[in-house]
Design a protein around this motif. Structure first.
Motif, mmCIF file in Angstrom:
data_model
loop_
_atom_site.group_PDB
_atom_site.id
_atom_site.type_symbol
_atom_site.label_atom_id
_atom_site.label_comp_id
_atom_site.label_asym_id
_atom_site.label_seq_id
_atom_site.Cartn_x
_atom_site.Cartn_y
_atom_site.Cartn_z
ATOM 1 N N GLN B 225 0.822 -1.212 0.000
ATOM 2 C CA GLN B 225 0.000 0.000 0.000
ATOM 3 C C GLN B 225 0.856 1.262 0.000
ATOM 4 O O GLN B 225 0.519 2.251 -0.640
ATOM 5 N N GLN B 226 1.962 1.225 0.721
ATOM 6 C CA GLN B 226 2.827 2.418 0.740
ATOM 7 C C GLN B 226 3.400 2.697 -0.644
ATOM 8 O O GLN B 226 3.476 3.849 -1.074
ATOM 9 N N MET B 227 3.751 1.627 -1.360
ATOM 10 C CA MET B 227 4.263 1.814 -2.718
ATOM 11 C C MET B 227 3.196 2.484 -3.586
ATOM 12 O O MET B 227 3.478 3.432 -4.333
ATOM 13 N N ILE B 228 1.962 2.006 -3.466
ATOM 14 C CA ILE B 228 0.867 2.579 -4.254
ATOM 15 C C ILE B 228 0.695 4.070 -3.924
ATOM 16 O O ILE B 228 0.581 4.918 -4.816
ATOM 17 N N PHE B 229 0.707 4.389 -2.630
ATOM 18 C CA PHE B 229 0.462 5.794 -2.267
ATOM 19 C C PHE B 229 1.637 6.697 -2.624
ATOM 20 O O PHE B 229 1.431 7.867 -2.933
ATOM 21 N N LEU B 230 2.834 6.168 -2.615
ATOM 22 C CA LEU B 230 3.967 6.996 -3.039
ATOM 23 C C LEU B 230 3.880 7.285 -4.532
ATOM 24 O O LEU B 230 4.243 8.366 -4.989
ATOM 25 N N GLN B 231 3.377 6.315 -5.298
ATOM 26 C CA GLN B 231 3.165 6.577 -6.729
ATOM 27 C C GLN B 231 2.107 7.664 -6.901
ATOM 28 O O GLN B 231 2.254 8.563 -7.734
ATOM 29 N N SER B 234 3.414 11.298 -6.402
ATOM 30 C CA SER B 234 4.125 11.967 -7.502
ATOM 31 C C SER B 234 3.142 12.697 -8.416
ATOM 32 O O SER B 234 3.500 13.675 -9.075
ATOM 33 N N ILE B 235 1.913 12.240 -8.455
ATOM 34 C CA ILE B 235 0.871 12.964 -9.201
ATOM 35 C C ILE B 235 0.362 14.144 -8.380
ATOM 36 O O ILE B 235 0.335 15.289 -8.842
ATOM 37 N N LEU B 236 -0.044 13.846 -7.151
ATOM 38 C CA LEU B 236 -0.766 14.836 -6.344
ATOM 39 C C LEU B 236 0.038 16.102 -6.091
ATOM 40 O O LEU B 236 -0.526 17.182 -5.926
ATOM 41 N N GLU B 237 1.364 15.959 -6.046
ATOM 42 C CA GLU B 237 2.180 17.143 -5.785
ATOM 43 C C GLU B 237 2.480 17.927 -7.049
ATOM 44 O O GLU B 237 3.205 18.918 -7.015
ATOM 45 N N ASN B 238 1.928 17.483 -8.168
ATOM 46 C CA ASN B 238 2.205 18.161 -9.439
ATOM 47 C C ASN B 238 0.946 18.518 -10.210
ATOM 48 O O ASN B 238 0.979 18.651 -11.427
#
Lengths: 221, 281
Positions: B225-231, B234-238
């Motif tokens: 789940q952490q891998m999914i949320f880190l991916q 990268s969208i949400l901050e851009n």
């Protein structure tokens, strides 16, 4: 510091801004850039065409500079919406059979290449991008200080076309100035054609030194 | 300044098993708060001005509100169902609007591009028609009959499957996802996104899961789940603008975005605009 070729760049139209050296944006690569405060995605298609678009997918606002290039289209990394060379959406992967309406488009700026440099204008200039004659591209550097600080250190004024013509390590150079937000600047550096590799290394060191001095002036003692 | 209805909502502010008597200083909607526990281990939340805030201990997390909640904390009946493993995934800080974090969680069309070869993969990008409604009786956004092809839908999944989904938004910064449970056909795995709004453009995301999975080590479940949320980060901050545009015109939805459209409409109807942009810039 000044050199005899200083007048070379003064014929450049004002509204072209150098954003990168051509070789730093190879085919199928997209990079973020900024011109006059406007955030852009600068990219090169598979066939070699350069483009500069607003750095925002109209769907959900994602930066297109995080996207990917396939063929002659740029795709957004978020949902894969792809845009053709005119900035028109041509495919929405969630709905493969849908023909996207023309209203879905990315604002496209004017981009061109000349002398191994990628130039961008936010409006039609009516003129070709500058030609830098006897100068060839060497490298780009980003400086955490404003262009005025860099210029003051060189003792040369930025000409009306946004270039600094200086000697670095006794080599004639042209530093194309790209102002960045937060008082930073990118310098796209060209050296006199025929400059030896050893002399280019000297230019590079002088450039690093110039950057260090500019950045240290900016910071409080 | 107009009233902020989001003040009276419940928000996650910490993992229950990680509370300490000394407490943790954090923020809730721009206000400093301290999240601690008392001698019995129950959560105690104190605002910067010293006042005690209401608390709930539920779904692995401490919940609080800066205002006076009119509604009890939403119910997740599956949380009490025997045989489920309850997973506190941890926290991910994201420089984005809390509302954008929720909206991204409601989106499936990004799976092939952001969670490539895990939750989706080209050429299986099509989003079939699904159903979205605002369930007036419970005042929640629901999306049902959502289907998507996934190469590796869960840690317990082997090979690609078409996964069924349901989405539920019971509070402005909470989304609950029900998805096909590979080891237990007929049941739904529950994956939630609990979002703590630190500021209008900054949040902490506390995913939590209630799964039927006796096999996978807890560490692997958390890492997945952490891998999914880190991916996703990268969208949400851009995304531009940072705030979620609630008025039409700024962004262009398509049929796959029906859940997002309903979520935005529901937010606007309730005046849930903390983290939202109301007028096109």
């Amino acid at each position: 510091m000044q050199n005899d070729n200083r007048g070379q760049t003064t014929q450049m139209p004002q509204n072209w801004t150098a954003v990168a050296l051509s070789r730093d944006v190879p085919p199928q690569v997209v990079i973020p850039s900024v011109v006059d405060g406007r955030e852009l995605a600068v990219w090169r298609s598979q066939s070699g065409r350069v483009a500069a678009w607003d750095d925002r997918c109209p769907h959900r606002g994602m930066r297109l500079s995080h996207g990917f290039v396939r063929g002659e289209a740029l795709s957004c990394i978020y949902h894969g919406w792809s845009y053709n060379e005119a900035g028109l959406c041509q495919r929405i992967p969630a709905h493969p059979d849908l023909v996207p309406p023309d209203a879905i488009r990315v604002p496209v700026q004017v981009a061109a290449e000349s002398g191994g440099v990628i130039w961008v204008a936010l409006q039609e200039t009516g003129q070709a991008p500058p030609s830098l004659g006897e100068f060839v591209p060497m490298r780009s550097v980003t400086v955490e200080a404003p262009a005025t600080t860099v210029a003051a250190l060189t003792g040369v004024e930025i000409d009306t076309a946004g270039a600094l013509s200086v000697d670095l390590a006794e080599t004639p150079c042209v530093l194309l100035v790209q102002n960045l937000p937060a008082d930073r600047v990118a310098l796209h550096v060209l050296v006199a054609a025929g400059t030896s590799a050893a002399a280019q290394a000297g230019v590079s060191r002088a450039l690093e030194d110039l950057r260090r001095r500019a950045e240290s002036e900016r910071q409080p003692a | 300044m107009t009233a902020n209805p989001m003040i009276d909502e419940w928000y996650p502010v910490g993992i229950l098993t990680e509370l300490s008597p000394e407490g943790r200083d954090t923020m809730l909607m721009g206000e400093p708060i301290t999240v601690a526990c008392d001698a019995a281990g129950d959560p105690v939340v104190t605002a910067g001005d010293g006042r005690s805030l209401p608390v709930r201990a539920r779904y692995g997390h401490a919940w609080t509100s800066l205002g006076t909640p009119a509604k009890e904390l939403f119910d997740i009946p599956e949380a009490d169902q025997p045989g489920r493993r309850l997973v506190d995934v941890g926290v991910v800080r994201v420089k984005c609007s809390p509302l954008r974090a929720v909206e991204n969680f409601l989106d499936i069309a990004h799976f092939p591009f952001v969670h490539t070869d895990i939750l989706g993969a080209e050429p299986n990008t099509e989003v079939q028609r699904y159903e979205v409604q605002i369930r007036e009786e419970v005042d929640e956004v629901w999306a049902t009959k959502v289907k998507f092809y996934q190469p590796q839908a869960a840690k317990s999944a082997e090979g690609g499957i078409t996964t069924d989904y349901m989405y539920r938004v019971p509070a402005p910064t909470v989304s609950i996802l029900y998805k096909t449970c590979p080891p237990r056909p007929g049941e739904w795995d529950v994956i939630t996104l609990f979002v703590q709004p630190l500021a209008e453009d900054l949040c902490e995301v506390w995913p939590w899961m209630a799964l039927f999975d006796d096999q996978t080590p807890m560490t692997d479940l958390i890492h997945f789940q952490q891998m999914i949320f880190l991916q996703d980060r990268s969208i949400l901050e851009n995304q531009l603008p940072r705030l979620l545009p609630l008025d039409p015109g700024m962004e262009i939805p398509t049929r796959a975005d029906l859940t997002s459209v309903a979520y935005r409409r529901w937010l606007k109807r309730h005046g849930f605009t903390y983290g939202a942009q109301l007028v096109a810039a």
